[in-house]
Design a protein around this motif. Sequence first.
Motif, PDB file in Angstrom:
ATOM      1  N   ILE A   7      -4.678  30.522  -6.814  1.00 43.34           N
ATOM      2  CA  ILE A   7      -5.450  30.020  -8.026  1.00 43.34           C
ATOM      3  C   ILE A   7      -6.421  28.677  -7.410  1.00 43.34           C
ATOM      4  CG2 ILE A   7      -3.667  30.906  -9.910  1.00 43.34           C
ATOM      5  CD1 ILE A   7      -2.862  27.732 -10.479  1.00 43.34           C
ATOM      6  N   THR A   8      -7.579  28.459  -8.620  1.00 53.86           N
ATOM      7  CA  THR A   8      -7.855  27.299  -8.152  1.00 53.86           C
ATOM      8  C   THR A   8      -7.939  25.986  -8.584  1.00 53.86           C
ATOM      9  OG1 THR A   8      -9.160  26.942 -10.688  1.00 53.86           O
ATOM     10  CG2 THR A   8     -10.544  29.132  -8.331  1.00 53.86           C
ATOM     11  N   LEU A   9      -7.804  24.923  -7.886  1.00 56.14           N
ATOM     12  CA  LEU A   9      -7.544  23.283  -8.656  1.00 56.14           C
ATOM     13  C   LEU A   9      -7.991  22.639 -10.023  1.00 56.14           C
ATOM     14  CD1 LEU A   9      -9.122  21.448  -5.081  1.00 56.14           C
ATOM     15  CD2 LEU A   9      -5.995  21.788  -6.259  1.00 56.14           C
ATOM     16  N   GLY A  10      -8.935  23.915 -10.214  1.00 51.62           N
ATOM     17  CA  GLY A  10      -9.597  23.980 -12.151  1.00 51.62           C
ATOM     18  C   GLY A  10      -8.002  24.433 -12.604  1.00 51.62           C
ATOM     19  N   ALA A  11      -7.875  25.207 -11.744  1.00 51.11           N
ATOM     20  CA  ALA A  11      -7.006  26.191 -12.679  1.00 51.11           C
ATOM     21  C   ALA A  11      -5.328  24.752 -12.943  1.00 51.11           C
ATOM     22  CB  ALA A  11      -6.489  27.273 -12.351  1.00 51.11           C
ATOM     23  N   VAL A  12      -5.382  24.574 -11.468  1.00 52.38           N
ATOM     24  CA  VAL A  12      -4.112  23.753 -11.452  1.00 52.38           C
ATOM     25  C   VAL A  12      -3.520  22.860 -12.686  1.00 52.38           C
ATOM     26  CG1 VAL A  12      -2.615  22.026 -10.621  1.00 52.38           C
ATOM     27  CG2 VAL A  12      -3.141  23.837  -8.998  1.00 52.38           C
ATOM     28  N   MET A  44       0.952  -0.914  -0.034  1.00 52.75           N
ATOM     29  CA  MET A  44      -0.584   0.529  -0.143  1.00 52.75           C
ATOM     30  C   MET A  44       0.542   0.975  -0.134  1.00 52.75           C
ATOM     31  SD  MET A  44      -3.438   0.917   2.585  1.00 52.75           S
ATOM     32  CE  MET A  44      -3.629   2.020   3.068  1.00 52.75           C
ATOM     33  N   GLU A  45       0.106   2.281  -0.918  1.00 55.14           N
ATOM     34  CA  GLU A  45       1.730   3.578  -1.196  1.00 55.14           C
ATOM     35  C   GLU A  45       0.814   4.238   0.250  1.00 55.14           C
ATOM     36  OE1 GLU A  45       1.353   7.136  -3.974  1.00 55.14           O
ATOM     37  OE2 GLU A  45       0.812   5.495  -4.411  1.00 55.14           O
ATOM     38  N   SER A  46       2.161   4.862   0.921  1.00 60.42           N
ATOM     39  CA  SER A  46       2.076   5.949   1.904  1.00 60.42           C
ATOM     40  C   SER A  46       1.681   6.795   1.353  1.00 60.42           C
ATOM     41  CB  SER A  46       3.683   5.915   2.096  1.00 60.42           C
ATOM     42  OG  SER A  46       3.419   7.422   2.933  1.00 60.42           O
ATOM     43  N   HIS A  47       0.999   8.000   1.968  1.00 65.88           N
ATOM     44  CA  HIS A  47       0.904   9.401   1.788  1.00 65.88           C
ATOM     45  C   HIS A  47       1.389  10.230   2.355  1.00 65.88           C
ATOM     46  CE1 HIS A  47      -3.467   7.450   0.412  1.00 65.88           C
ATOM     47  NE2 HIS A  47      -3.325   6.948   1.015  1.00 65.88           N
ATOM     48  N   THR A  48       1.966   9.904   2.983  1.00 65.61           N
ATOM     49  CA  THR A  48       3.570  10.943   3.393  1.00 65.61           C
ATOM     50  C   THR A  48       3.915  11.622   1.836  1.00 65.61           C
ATOM     51  OG1 THR A  48       3.880   9.360   4.297  1.00 65.61           O
ATOM     52  CG2 THR A  48       5.240  11.504   4.360  1.00 65.61           C
ATOM     53  N   ILE A  49       4.240  13.130   1.997  1.00 67.43           N
ATOM     54  CA  ILE A  49       4.685  13.520   0.976  1.00 67.43           C
ATOM     55  C   ILE A  49       6.424  13.654   1.147  1.00 67.43           C
ATOM     56  CG2 ILE A  49       4.973  15.976  -0.325  1.00 67.43           C
ATOM     57  CD1 ILE A  49       1.232  16.456   0.906  1.00 67.43           C
ATOM     58  N   ARG A  50       6.700  13.466  -0.056  1.00 69.97           N
ATOM     59  CA  ARG A  50       7.839  13.974   0.081  1.00 69.97           C
ATOM     60  C   ARG A  50       8.464  15.068   0.750  1.00 69.97           C
ATOM     61  NH1 ARG A  50      10.142  10.781  -5.488  1.00 69.97           N
ATOM     62  NH2 ARG A  50       8.838  12.264  -5.667  1.00 69.97           N
ATOM     63  N   PRO A  51       9.870  14.948   1.178  1.00 71.30           N
ATOM     64  CA  PRO A  51      10.480  16.610   1.163  1.00 71.30           C
ATOM     65  C   PRO A  51      10.535  17.217  -0.291  1.00 71.30           C
ATOM     66  CG  PRO A  51      11.274  15.071   2.800  1.00 71.30           C
ATOM     67  CD  PRO A  51      10.862  14.855   1.365  1.00 71.30           C
ATOM     68  N   GLY A  52       9.882  18.626  -0.327  1.00 69.11           N
ATOM     69  CA  GLY A  52      10.484  19.285  -2.301  1.00 69.11           C
ATOM     70  C   GLY A  52       9.274  18.750  -2.789  1.00 69.11           C
ATOM     71  N   HIS A  53       7.744  18.207  -2.183  1.00 66.14           N
ATOM     72  CA  HIS A  53       6.853  18.038  -2.902  1.00 66.14           C
ATOM     73  C   HIS A  53       5.719  19.302  -2.408  1.00 66.14           C
ATOM     74  CE1 HIS A  53       9.322  15.523  -5.078  1.00 66.14           C
ATOM     75  NE2 HIS A  53       8.597  15.738  -5.627  1.00 66.14           N
ATOM     76  N   LEU A  54       4.937  19.487  -3.034  1.00 64.22           N
ATOM     77  CA  LEU A  54       3.063  19.895  -2.654  1.00 64.22           C
ATOM     78  C   LEU A  54       2.300  18.657  -3.115  1.00 64.22           C
ATOM     79  CD1 LEU A  54       4.590  23.453  -3.716  1.00 64.22           C
ATOM     80  CD2 LEU A  54       4.136  22.614  -1.531  1.00 64.22           C
ATOM     81  N   THR A  55       1.002  19.430  -2.092  1.00 66.47           N
ATOM     82  CA  THR A  55       0.235  18.635  -2.719  1.00 66.47           C
ATOM     83  C   THR A  55      -0.555  19.657  -4.107  1.00 66.47           C
ATOM     84  OG1 THR A  55      -1.646  19.722  -1.563  1.00 66.47           O
ATOM     85  CG2 THR A  55      -0.467  18.031  -0.776  1.00 66.47           C
ATOM     86  N   ALA A  56      -1.543  19.126  -4.527  1.00 71.68           N
ATOM     87  CA  ALA A  56      -2.320  19.985  -5.235  1.00 71.68           C
ATOM     88  C   ALA A  56      -2.996  21.633  -5.048  1.00 71.68           C
ATOM     89  CB  ALA A  56      -3.596  19.184  -6.754  1.00 71.68           C
ATOM     90  N   HIS A  57      -4.016  21.276  -3.692  1.00 70.43           N
ATOM     91  CA  HIS A  57      -4.066  22.121  -2.856  1.00 70.43           C
ATOM     92  C   HIS A  57      -3.179  22.913  -2.194  1.00 70.43           C
ATOM     93  CE1 HIS A  57      -8.120  20.078  -2.689  1.00 70.43           C
ATOM     94  NE2 HIS A  57      -8.171  20.064  -1.693  1.00 70.43           N
ATOM     95  N   GLN A  58      -1.997  22.579  -2.046  1.00 71.24           N
ATOM     96  CA  GLN A  58      -0.461  23.559  -2.060  1.00 71.24           C
ATOM     97  C   GLN A  58      -0.679  23.992  -2.758  1.00 71.24           C
ATOM     98  OE1 GLN A  58       1.986  20.530   0.125  1.00 71.24           O
ATOM     99  NE2 GLN A  58       1.404  21.326   2.234  1.00 71.24           N
TER     100      GLN A  58
END
Length: 66
Positions: free
Chosen positions: A22-27, A1-15
């Motif tokens: 901008i909005t998520l749609g714009a991303v 099962m994949e970990s939901h931890t964000i690797r350092p140096g990465h951002l979620t779509a919300h972030q």
Amino acid sequence: MESHTIRPGHLTAHQTAHLLGITLGAVRLLVHRGQLTHSGGTPRQPRYAVADVAALDAKRRTRTAA
């Protein structure tokens, strides 16, 4: 099962959306246009490299300042 931890140096779509102001749609549109690429995550929960987001933000700021 994949970990939901964000690797350092990465951002979620919300972030990413929040950082760019901008909005998520714009991303999603930036990804579709090839201006931003996923650097991990899943299709439903993509991750973006901080360096890529920062470069895009700087590019967008210089365009609006010119």
